[in-house]
Design a protein around this motif. Structure first.
Motif, PDB file in Angstrom:
ATOM      1  N   TRP A 163      16.696  -7.606  -0.264  1.00 53.98           N
ATOM      2  CA  TRP A 163      14.888  -6.919  -0.815  1.00 53.98           C
ATOM      3  C   TRP A 163      15.265  -6.307  -2.141  1.00 53.98           C
ATOM      4  N   TYR A 189      14.111  -8.077  -5.889  1.00 50.20           N
ATOM      5  CA  TYR A 189      13.140  -7.268  -6.572  1.00 50.20           C
ATOM      6  C   TYR A 189      13.568  -7.343  -8.059  1.00 50.20           C
ATOM      7  N   TRP A 204       3.317  -4.159  -4.331  1.00 54.59           N
ATOM      8  CA  TRP A 204       3.884  -2.818  -4.120  1.00 54.59           C
ATOM      9  C   TRP A 204       4.601  -2.276  -5.340  1.00 54.59           C
ATOM     10  N   GLY A 205       4.856  -3.033  -6.387  1.00 58.04           N
ATOM     11  CA  GLY A 205       5.464  -2.348  -7.592  1.00 58.04           C
ATOM     12  C   GLY A 205       6.988  -1.909  -7.015  1.00 58.04           C
ATOM     13  N   ASN A 206       6.880  -0.601  -7.634  1.00 59.57           N
ATOM     14  CA  ASN A 206       8.363   0.086  -7.521  1.00 59.57           C
ATOM     15  C   ASN A 206       8.640   0.528  -5.991  1.00 59.57           C
ATOM     16  N   TRP A 207       7.509   0.261  -5.210  1.00 61.37           N
ATOM     17  CA  TRP A 207       7.673   0.488  -3.638  1.00 61.37           C
ATOM     18  C   TRP A 207       8.482  -0.429  -3.143  1.00 61.37           C
ATOM     19  N   ASN A 208       8.893  -1.242  -3.681  1.00 60.09           N
ATOM     20  CA  ASN A 208       9.766  -2.440  -3.078  1.00 60.09           C
ATOM     21  C   ASN A 208      11.016  -1.875  -2.902  1.00 60.09           C
ATOM     22  N   LEU A 209      11.607  -0.968  -3.951  1.00 63.13           N
ATOM     23  CA  LEU A 209      12.687  -0.270  -3.896  1.00 63.13           C
ATOM     24  C   LEU A 209      12.670   0.727  -2.533  1.00 63.13           C
ATOM     25  N   GLY A 210      11.832   1.414  -2.432  1.00 59.54           N
ATOM     26  CA  GLY A 210      11.714   2.218  -1.197  1.00 59.54           C
ATOM     27  C   GLY A 210      11.684   1.437   0.101  1.00 59.54           C
ATOM     28  N   ALA A 211      11.060   0.312   0.368  1.00 50.76           N
ATOM     29  CA  ALA A 211      11.102  -0.600   1.491  1.00 50.76           C
ATOM     30  C   ALA A 211      12.593  -1.072   1.411  1.00 50.76           C
ATOM     31  N   GLY A 234      14.753   1.825   2.587  1.00 49.91           N
ATOM     32  CA  GLY A 234      14.174   2.185   3.640  1.00 49.91           C
ATOM     33  C   GLY A 234      15.200   1.229   5.052  1.00 49.91           C
TER      34      GLY A 234
END
Length: 88
Positions: free
Chosen positions: A49, A53, A65-72, A75
């Protein structure tokens, strides 16, 4: 007292042996068979993932999602890592 014993067929004996092996595995604290593949899978999904990204310049996996892809991605990696603490 007379103890009655039933003679087991080979099929019944095989089932009883499997049942005994599962019970012994639970008593010893061993993890189920699916545990390690799920643990490794979560970490690999997270890695793929995050790499996806970066390589697609934030267009994939979910552009909105933008930078929230890093969070996913992280995660998934953290979930896999937390499973390692329960691995026996």
């Amino acid at each position: 007292m007379a103890e009655t014993t039933k003679k087991l067929t080979p099929r019944e004996r095989k089932k009883a042996d499997k049942r005994a092996a599962r019970t012994a595995a639970r008593a010893s604290g061993a993890n189920p068979r699916w545990f390690v593949p799920v643990m490794v899978g979560l970490m690999l999904i997270g890695l793929v993932w995050v790499v996806t990204y970066y390589l697609t310049q934030a267009r994939f996996p979910v552009e909105a999602w933008g930078n929230w892809n890093l969070g996913a991605g992280f995660g998934f990696i953290v979930a896999g890592f937390l499973m390692t603490t329960r691995w026996r």
